[in-house]
Motif scaffolding. Structure first.
Motif, mmCIF file in Angstrom:
data_model
loop_
_atom_site.group_PDB
_atom_site.id
_atom_site.type_symbol
_atom_site.label_atom_id
_atom_site.label_comp_id
_atom_site.label_asym_id
_atom_site.label_seq_id
_atom_site.Cartn_x
_atom_site.Cartn_y
_atom_site.Cartn_z
ATOM 1 N N LEU A 99 7.831 8.931 -1.038
ATOM 2 C CA LEU A 99 9.307 8.650 -1.429
ATOM 3 C C LEU A 99 9.905 7.937 -0.208
ATOM 4 C CD1 LEU A 99 11.522 8.042 -3.648
ATOM 5 C CD2 LEU A 99 12.604 10.246 -3.010
ATOM 6 N N VAL A 100 10.026 8.745 0.831
ATOM 7 C CA VAL A 100 10.982 8.405 1.915
ATOM 8 C C VAL A 100 10.019 7.501 2.980
ATOM 9 C CG1 VAL A 100 11.660 9.243 4.260
ATOM 10 C CG2 VAL A 100 11.921 10.538 2.229
ATOM 11 N N TYR A 101 8.650 7.470 2.757
ATOM 12 C CA TYR A 101 7.554 6.461 3.421
ATOM 13 C C TYR A 101 8.076 4.912 2.665
ATOM 14 C CZ TYR A 101 3.110 4.227 4.352
ATOM 15 O OH TYR A 101 1.953 3.540 4.947
ATOM 16 N N ALA A 102 7.837 4.978 1.579
ATOM 17 C CA ALA A 102 7.709 3.545 0.624
ATOM 18 C C ALA A 102 9.039 3.037 0.415
ATOM 19 C CB ALA A 102 6.847 3.635 -0.555
ATOM 20 N N LEU A 104 -1.604 1.484 6.430
ATOM 21 C CA LEU A 104 -1.012 2.262 7.657
ATOM 22 C C LEU A 104 -1.640 1.873 8.990
ATOM 23 C CD1 LEU A 104 1.142 4.165 8.739
ATOM 24 C CD2 LEU A 104 -0.397 5.839 8.343
ATOM 25 N N ILE A 105 -2.761 1.743 9.155
ATOM 26 C CA ILE A 105 -3.274 1.091 10.131
ATOM 27 C C ILE A 105 -2.849 -0.468 10.663
ATOM 28 C CG2 ILE A 105 -5.387 0.614 11.623
ATOM 29 C CD1 ILE A 105 -6.901 3.130 10.312
ATOM 30 N N GLY A 135 4.151 8.131 6.741
ATOM 31 C CA GLY A 135 2.918 7.637 6.045
ATOM 32 C C GLY A 135 1.815 8.656 6.260
ATOM 33 N N VAL A 136 1.697 9.052 7.752
ATOM 34 C CA VAL A 136 0.566 10.030 8.369
ATOM 35 C C VAL A 136 0.911 11.287 7.439
ATOM 36 C CG1 VAL A 136 -0.136 11.368 9.916
ATOM 37 C CG2 VAL A 136 0.368 9.043 10.433
ATOM 38 N N THR A 140 0.884 -1.252 -0.093
ATOM 39 C CA THR A 140 0.285 0.015 -0.075
ATOM 40 C C THR A 140 1.108 1.187 -0.333
ATOM 41 O OG1 THR A 140 -0.090 0.150 2.430
ATOM 42 C CG2 THR A 140 -1.948 -1.186 1.254
ATOM 43 N N ALA A 141 2.001 1.245 0.589
ATOM 44 C CA ALA A 141 2.856 1.995 0.644
ATOM 45 C C ALA A 141 3.432 2.575 -0.880
ATOM 46 C CB ALA A 141 4.218 1.973 1.375
ATOM 47 N N PHE A 142 3.845 1.262 -1.609
ATOM 48 C CA PHE A 142 4.352 1.543 -2.786
ATOM 49 C C PHE A 142 3.385 2.179 -3.744
ATOM 50 C CE2 PHE A 142 7.685 -1.956 -2.563
ATOM 51 C CZ PHE A 142 8.687 -1.162 -2.348
ATOM 52 N N LEU A 143 1.969 1.955 -3.457
ATOM 53 C CA LEU A 143 0.927 2.312 -4.258
ATOM 54 C C LEU A 143 0.867 3.853 -4.005
ATOM 55 C CD1 LEU A 143 -1.309 1.590 -6.068
ATOM 56 C CD2 LEU A 143 -2.773 1.217 -4.244
#
Length: 449
Positions: free
Chosen positions: A121-124, A188-189, A84-85, A22-25
């Motif tokens: 970018l930093v998230y995923a 994320l949850i 993510g948030v 989901t992060a990549f998405l």
């Protein structure tokens, strides 16, 4: 203690896979989605591509700065959750700020779009990718091969959701993003609740491998955490190792041409006129890209795990070369060659995003993975970030065929660099640095494929 066969990824491991998918998405939707569907309405392809590239460069700088303290960071999960948030907040801005209105409102939208690109970018590709390396150090290829399904799936459904935003004269941008927003929040949850920094924290095992007692696993975790604080692979050591560049540049180029090309699919396919009718038109070709992207992501992930990252990357570079040749020879009279070329690009599209994780985990120690990856990923991202701008410029100046000529030339260079890469030389450098630091030598890096 009997040897239990390692099966699957464990329930929490699967949740981690879902989370990073989901992060990549989110990275795809926040950074690339606007380039594909909003550019004409929000200032033009050149403007949005420039914002994307500038944001990606800022993201690279952030990651390089982080690489200096990543080994001492107590929780990469907390960093990932924060990113993510903030990514979700930025997406809300992209959805609801009417950036198609010229003036201050449009400038605000562009600023939020750039910030969202940095955060996602930093998230995923950074925070959660490090988390995967901590959970699946030797099975990262197959794990990421599944997680990167997000890229072909995302590209496959973007057009359908985009169509809902422009049914009437007044654009309803939020409608195109809303389904993705829900997916990001759910992912994320799940991660926040069920995925800790290390599997041992919840009685699970690295690689879902139960062939040790919980006490042994926990001791290994504590030793690794301590060793990360004194890693010998500081940024200067990493950047001055030739093999780091031999393998990182191809990883970045694979990303550059897979991601960059997908931001131009509308324009490239538009060059074929009615020639795509026999392939189901635009929707049919995008469906093929989605299907073959899923196949390639999984297959290259399995090859990575079984035969090593170097071999998997060489295969991906050969497919990239084939994509370049087919695309260069295509024309409105030969649309099948273009479709075949895009299928080849799709085959390594998802896998290109897992190679940065794989190569750092494959050829460096577990305790050094975080700091090495923190250098690999931003440099690969920097190369990738140039893709949309360079491809758009070539498209405008020389036509779409020249894009594929450049793709083929870069693929040849990448194959040469990959053949020059030596895991043995990385181990020699590791031995040198560990000796100088007074650390013990062992065979941990022996036999890396």
């Amino acid at each position: 203690m009997g040897q239990s066969k390692v099966k699957g990824y464990g329930s929490r491991g699967w949740i981690l896979i879902i989370w990073i998918a989901t992060a990549f998405l989110s990275y795809l939707v926040i950074g690339n989605y606007p380039l594909n569907i909003l550019s004409d309405l929000y200032g033009g392809q050149a403007v949005l591509s420039s914002i994307y590239t500038a944001a990606s460069i800022i993201g690279v700088i952030v990651q390089l700065i982080a690489s200096n303290f990543i080994g001492k960071l107590k929780s990469i999960k907390k960093m990932g959750c924060l990113m993510g948030v903030l990514s979700i907040v930025a997406l809300l801005g992209i959805m609801f700020i009417p950036g198609y209105i010229p003036g201050p409102t449009q400038m605000l939208w562009r600023a939020v779009y750039g910030l969202g690109t940095v955060l996602s970018l930093v998230y995923a590709t950074f925070s959660l990718s490090i988390l995967v390396g901590q959970w699946f150090p030797t099975r990262k290829g197959s794990v990421m091969g599944i997680a990167t399904f997000a890229f072909p799936l995302g590209n496959g459904v973007i057009g359908a959701f985009a169509a809902t935003a422009f049914k009437s004269g007044q654009p309803h941008i939020a409608n195109a993003f809303a389904p993705f927003l829900i997916i990001f929040i759910v992912g994320l949850i799940l991660g926040i609740i069920f995925v800790p920094d290390y599997p041992e924290e919840v009685g699970a095992f690295r690689d879902n491998n139960p062939n040790m007692t919980p006490e042994m696993a926990k001791n290994m975790m504590l030793e690794e955490i301590e060793n990360k604080k004194t890693t010998v692979w500081k940024l200067n050591h990493t950047l001055t190792t030739r093999d780091f560049w031999f393998i990182t540049i191809p990883a970045g180029c694979l990303l550059m041409f897979s991601v960059g090309m997908m931001t131009q699919t509308n324009a490239i396919l538009g060059s074929m006129g009615n020639g795509l009718a026999k392939f189901g038109g635009f929707a049919g070709v995008m469906l093929m890209i989605c299907i073959f992207g899923l196949i390639g992501s999984f297959a290259l992930g399995v090859l990575d795990t079984k035969f090593g990252t170097k071999k998997a990357m060489i295969i991906a570079c050969i497919i990239m070369l084939l994509a370049g040749i087919l695309g260069a020879l295509s024309s409105p009279e030969k649309p099948g060659l273009l479709v075949a070329s895009l299928v080849c690009l799709a085959l390594f599209m998802g896998a290109s995003s897992n190679f940065t994780v794989s190569l750092a985990a494959q050829y460096w120690r577990r305790e050094d993975f975080g700091t090495v990856f923190a250098a690999v990923n931003p440099i690969a991202n920097l190369i990738s970030s140039l893709g949309p701008v360079i491809i758009a410029m070539i498209m405008i100046a020389c036509g779409y065929n020249m894009i594929f000529v450049v793709t083929a030339i870069v693929a040849v260079i990448c194959i040469i660099l990959m053949l020059l890469f030596s895991a043995k030389h990385v181990k020699e450098k590791d031995d040198t640095y560990r000796t100088a630091a007074g650390k013990k030598l062992d065979n941990a890096l022996e036999g890396r494929k």
